[in-house]
Write an enzyme that holds these catalytic residues in place. Structure first.
Site, PDB file in Angstrom:
ATOM      1  N   ARG A  51      11.686  33.663  25.267  1.00  0.00           N
ATOM      2  CA  ARG A  51      12.220  32.706  26.168  1.00  0.00           C
ATOM      3  C   ARG A  51      11.354  31.888  25.005  1.00  0.00           C
ATOM      4  O   ARG A  51      11.785  30.527  25.225  1.00  0.00           O
ATOM      5  CB  ARG A  51      11.852  32.760  26.941  1.00  0.00           C
ATOM      6  CG  ARG A  51      12.382  33.581  27.796  1.00  0.00           C
ATOM      7  CD  ARG A  51      11.517  34.035  29.488  1.00  0.00           C
ATOM      8  NE  ARG A  51      11.826  32.240  30.078  1.00  0.00           N
ATOM      9  CZ  ARG A  51      11.024  31.530  30.046  1.00  0.00           C
ATOM     10  NH1 ARG A  51       9.638  32.512  31.045  1.00  0.00           N
ATOM     11  NH2 ARG A  51      10.366  29.740  31.301  1.00  0.00           N
TER      12      ARG A  51
ATOM     13  N   CYS B 164       8.914  33.185  41.000  1.00  0.00           N
ATOM     14  CA  CYS B 164       7.234  32.846  40.195  1.00  0.00           C
ATOM     15  C   CYS B 164       6.396  33.749  39.858  1.00  0.00           C
ATOM     16  O   CYS B 164       5.698  34.224  40.866  1.00  0.00           O
ATOM     17  CB  CYS B 164       7.328  31.643  39.935  1.00  0.00           C
ATOM     18  SG  CYS B 164       5.872  31.289  38.496  1.00  0.00           S
TER      19      CYS B 164
ATOM     20  N   ARG C 171       4.932  27.665  42.790  1.00  0.00           N
ATOM     21  CA  ARG C 171       5.359  26.100  41.900  1.00  0.00           C
ATOM     22  C   ARG C 171       6.494  25.621  42.768  1.00  0.00           C
ATOM     23  O   ARG C 171       7.442  25.508  42.571  1.00  0.00           O
ATOM     24  CB  ARG C 171       5.889  26.877  40.758  1.00  0.00           C
ATOM     25  CG  ARG C 171       5.023  27.620  40.108  1.00  0.00           C
ATOM     26  CD  ARG C 171       5.573  27.999  38.435  1.00  0.00           C
ATOM     27  NE  ARG C 171       5.615  26.963  37.515  1.00  0.00           N
ATOM     28  CZ  ARG C 171       6.049  27.606  36.098  1.00  0.00           C
ATOM     29  NH1 ARG C 171       6.140  28.886  35.783  1.00  0.00           N
ATOM     30  NH2 ARG C 171       6.036  26.025  35.195  1.00  0.00           N
TER      31      ARG C 171
ATOM     32  N   ASP D  40      -1.474  27.690  29.508  1.00  0.00           N
ATOM     33  CA  ASP D  40       0.101  27.466  28.615  1.00  0.00           C
ATOM     34  C   ASP D  40      -1.008  28.652  27.244  1.00  0.00           C
ATOM     35  O   ASP D  40      -0.860  29.267  26.901  1.00  0.00           O
ATOM     36  CB  ASP D  40       1.013  27.200  28.093  1.00  0.00           C
ATOM     37  CG  ASP D  40       1.726  26.986  29.175  1.00  0.00           C
ATOM     38  OD1 ASP D  40       1.821  27.455  30.072  1.00  0.00           O
ATOM     39  OD2 ASP D  40       2.572  25.933  29.123  1.00  0.00           O
TER      40      ASP D  40
ATOM     41  N   ARG E 161      12.810  27.973  34.570  1.00  0.00           N
ATOM     42  CA  ARG E 161      12.188  27.590  35.447  1.00  0.00           C
ATOM     43  C   ARG E 161      12.445  25.751  35.091  1.00  0.00           C
ATOM     44  O   ARG E 161      12.407  24.727  36.338  1.00  0.00           O
ATOM     45  CB  ARG E 161      10.749  26.881  35.287  1.00  0.00           C
ATOM     46  CG  ARG E 161       9.788  25.852  36.343  1.00  0.00           C
ATOM     47  CD  ARG E 161       9.747  26.302  37.044  1.00  0.00           C
ATOM     48  NE  ARG E 161       8.641  25.397  37.469  1.00  0.00           N
ATOM     49  CZ  ARG E 161       8.902  25.127  39.503  1.00  0.00           C
ATOM     50  NH1 ARG E 161       8.891  26.441  39.927  1.00  0.00           N
ATOM     51  NH2 ARG E 161       7.951  24.050  39.637  1.00  0.00           N
TER      52      ARG E 161
ATOM     53  N   LYS F  93       9.657  23.682  22.691  1.00  0.00           N
ATOM     54  CA  LYS F  93      10.258  24.535  23.801  1.00  0.00           C
ATOM     55  C   LYS F  93      10.388  23.047  24.816  1.00  0.00           C
ATOM     56  O   LYS F  93      11.101  22.868  25.517  1.00  0.00           O
ATOM     57  CB  LYS F  93      10.154  25.409  24.440  1.00  0.00           C
ATOM     58  CG  LYS F  93      10.886  25.790  25.141  1.00  0.00           C
ATOM     59  CD  LYS F  93       9.986  27.867  26.182  1.00  0.00           C
ATOM     60  CE  LYS F  93       8.916  27.160  26.778  1.00  0.00           C
ATOM     61  NZ  LYS F  93       9.020  27.395  28.092  1.00  0.00           N
ATOM     62  N   ASN F  94       9.253  23.267  25.667  1.00  0.00           N
ATOM     63  CA  ASN F  94       8.767  22.208  26.895  1.00  0.00           C
ATOM     64  C   ASN F  94       9.545  21.149  26.481  1.00  0.00           C
ATOM     65  O   ASN F  94      10.580  20.263  27.611  1.00  0.00           O
ATOM     66  CB  ASN F  94       7.513  22.503  27.504  1.00  0.00           C
ATOM     67  CG  ASN F  94       7.155  23.618  28.171  1.00  0.00           C
ATOM     68  OD1 ASN F  94       7.847  24.379  28.508  1.00  0.00           O
ATOM     69  ND2 ASN F  94       6.281  24.112  28.283  1.00  0.00           N
TER      70      ASN F  94
ATOM     71  N   GLN G 262       7.138  17.239  44.361  1.00  0.00           N
ATOM     72  CA  GLN G 262       6.186  15.544  44.165  1.00  0.00           C
ATOM     73  C   GLN G 262       7.856  15.939  43.341  1.00  0.00           C
ATOM     74  O   GLN G 262       7.712  14.251  43.466  1.00  0.00           O
ATOM     75  CB  GLN G 262       5.325  16.000  43.068  1.00  0.00           C
ATOM     76  CG  GLN G 262       4.164  16.474  43.783  1.00  0.00           C
ATOM     77  CD  GLN G 262       3.729  15.448  44.885  1.00  0.00           C
ATOM     78  OE1 GLN G 262       3.391  14.587  44.594  1.00  0.00           O
ATOM     79  NE2 GLN G 262       3.812  16.446  46.301  1.00  0.00           N
TER      80      GLN G 262
ATOM     81  N   ILE H 122      -5.159  25.393  36.960  1.00  0.00           N
ATOM     82  CA  ILE H 122      -2.988  24.745  37.420  1.00  0.00           C
ATOM     83  C   ILE H 122      -2.541  25.925  38.140  1.00  0.00           C
ATOM     84  O   ILE H 122      -2.271  25.140  39.277  1.00  0.00           O
ATOM     85  CB  ILE H 122      -2.814  24.606  36.059  1.00  0.00           C
ATOM     86  CG1 ILE H 122      -3.623  24.058  34.933  1.00  0.00           C
ATOM     87  CG2 ILE H 122      -1.215  23.932  35.934  1.00  0.00           C
ATOM     88  CD1 ILE H 122      -4.028  22.504  35.320  1.00  0.00           C
TER      89      ILE H 122
END
Ligand code: UD1
Length: 435
Positions: free
Chosen positions: A397, A117, A122, A305, A93, A22-23, A126, A327
């Site tokens: 999702r 979020c 988040r 994740d 996101r 997905k990412n 950067q 993270i």
């Protein structure tokens, strides 16, 4: 609203095909608009996030043909404006990838960002630093990022924080910039490499993806390509955790085992049998597993994740385990739901101190976000009695056919649809985001 009704107790056994990442897909779909030629992308997972991204792309004139469930032909030659007005995009996101893609191609982008979020802060500082370093003016106005440049020029960028999103976004903005860009302290995640490979197949010149220094020589234009997205590391990892938690035997197929090492090394350490072949990994658990310590880290460390799934597993292992989230600053909210299933977990700051209980007990639990939702489903599959998992739209999702795949493995899970209730304030606050 759809819900899962789960009766726990069955060990999950069998083989499961893993879909595209997905990412990686979210980044690659956005990047596919950067040429005027037609790009074919295979192995796009059919999940809500990718569908939202495709809709937002269509809203600015991108032509999209769905060849089959997982294959798309995408043509960005008729993009009529670089301002995304599509409301749906705020739900994901990864909307920010359209900034890098549009800025890189048209030197102009206006993209709404998601609101609050539930993983904690988040920031996108950067991303903005990277775009500015390439010569763009970037402002946040009325909830949108507005980026513009006369021309983009290669630059030397040192990321203050290892960020997947910022690394990918800056790569996209830099591929057609004039001259050379160097990104230091870059993220090394598999989807960063996949995005770079995709852009290179379109004629970009990106070297070093997968290391912490990425070098990009700007090219004039990009061209058509046919590309297959890598398998989903987190989907695969989730099924491996389900095997371990239910004392089952699952083989995840169509995976890149190297991407899963950071996950199955922990499973092996606490007592699972792990077998790896060219494109599959099998995890077998025959007994109650042992305790361990886990700290989430950027790749190749243990992925954030997978943190909720691991915590759920350790919650029914022997002894005391420690899970540290390094993270995100608010990724243990699901522990409240797990407590209602009889877990014994104390959260202090970014650390969970887990005293393993023999077994969870079924309860009605709400999915707080995508990965925590999947973790709670695993908990329910191990639990004594029936559980109802609500707010499963978050799970949908990122997991294609989740309940069908679990059912095929022997899980006692059904999906039921009840009439919509009024949206809760919690839902309204979090109709967006999370990984
Ligand atoms: C991506 C993944 C998400 C995963 C995360 C970490 C996508 C769509 N999502 O999210 O599933 O959990 O990587 O592996 O690929 N940060 C800043 N400033 C920035 C950017 C990030 O401070 O400009 C911080 C974040 O707040 C966070 C950390 O850096 O604490 C890592 O975030 P990042 O790697 O950027 O995560 P995402 O790309 O949003």
């Amino acid at each position: 609203m759809e819900k899962y009704v789960i009766t726990g107790g069955n060990p999950l056994v069998g083989e499961v095909e893993i879909g595209g990442a997905k990412n990686a897909a979210l980044a690659i779909l956005a990047a596919s608009i950067m040429t005027d030629e037609t790009v074919t992308i295979e192995n796009v997972p059919d999940v809500r996030d990718t569908n939202v991204m495709l809709q937002a792309m269509e809203s600015i004139g991108v032509q999209i043909i769905r060849v089959d469930r997982h294959t798309y032909r995408i043509n960005g030659s008729r993009i009529h404006n670089q301002v995304i007005l599509n409301e749906g995009i705020k739900k994901i996101r990864a909307s920010y990838y359209l900034i890098g893609a549009l800025l890189g191609k048209y030197k102009n982008a206006e993209v709404p960002l998601p609101g609050g979020c539930n993983l904690g802060t988040r920031a996108i500082d950067q991303h903005i630093k990277g775009f500015r370093s390439l010569g763009a003016s970037v402002n946040v106005r009325h909830g949108s990022v507005v980026a513009h440049a006369q021309s983009l020029k290669g630059s030397h960028i040192f990321m203050d924080k290892v960020s997947v999103g910022a690394t990918i976004n800056v790569i996209m903005a830099a591929v057609m910039a004039e001259g050379k860009t160097v990104i230091e302290n870059a993220a090394k995640e598999p989807h960063v490499v996949d995005l770079a490979n995709f852009l290179n197949s379109m004629g970009a010149n990106i070297k070093g993806a997968g290391t912490d220094v990425i070098r990009i020589n700007g090219v004039q234009s990009l061209h058509k390509t046919e590309y297959m997205i890598i398998p989903d590391q987190i989907e695969a990892g989730t099924y491996l955790m389900a095997a371990a938690a239910t004392r089952g035997d699952i083989t995840v197929k169509n995976v890149i085992p190297k991407h899963l090492e950071c996950i199955y090394a922990k499973l092996s350490e606490i007592g699972c049998q792990v077998e790896e072949s060219d494109d599959a990994v099998r995890v077998v658990a025959t007994k109650r597993l042992g305790n361990t310590q886990v700290k989430t880290l950027p790749y190749p460390g243990f992925p954030t994740d997978m943190q909720p799934q691991m915590t759920v597993l350790l919650g029914i292992a022997q002894g005391i385990s420690i899970v540290t989230e390094s993270i995100f600053d608010n990724r243990f909210k699901y522990v409240d739901e797990l407590t209602r299933m009889g877990s014994d977990i104390k959260v202090e700051g970014n650390t969970a101190i887990i005293t393993g209980v023999e077994r969870y007990s079924g309860a009605e639990i709400a999915s707080p976000d995508l990965r925590a939702g999947a973790a709670l489903v695993i908990a329910a599959l191990t639990a004594e009695g029936e559980s109802v998992v609500t707010d499963i739209q978050y799970i949908q999702r990122g997991y294609e056919d989740f309940h069908l795949k679990l059912k095929k493995l022997g899980g006692n899970i059904e999906i039921i649809d009840t009439p919509d209730e009024e949206e809760s304030p919690k839902d309204a606050a979090f109709r967006s985001v999370v990984s």
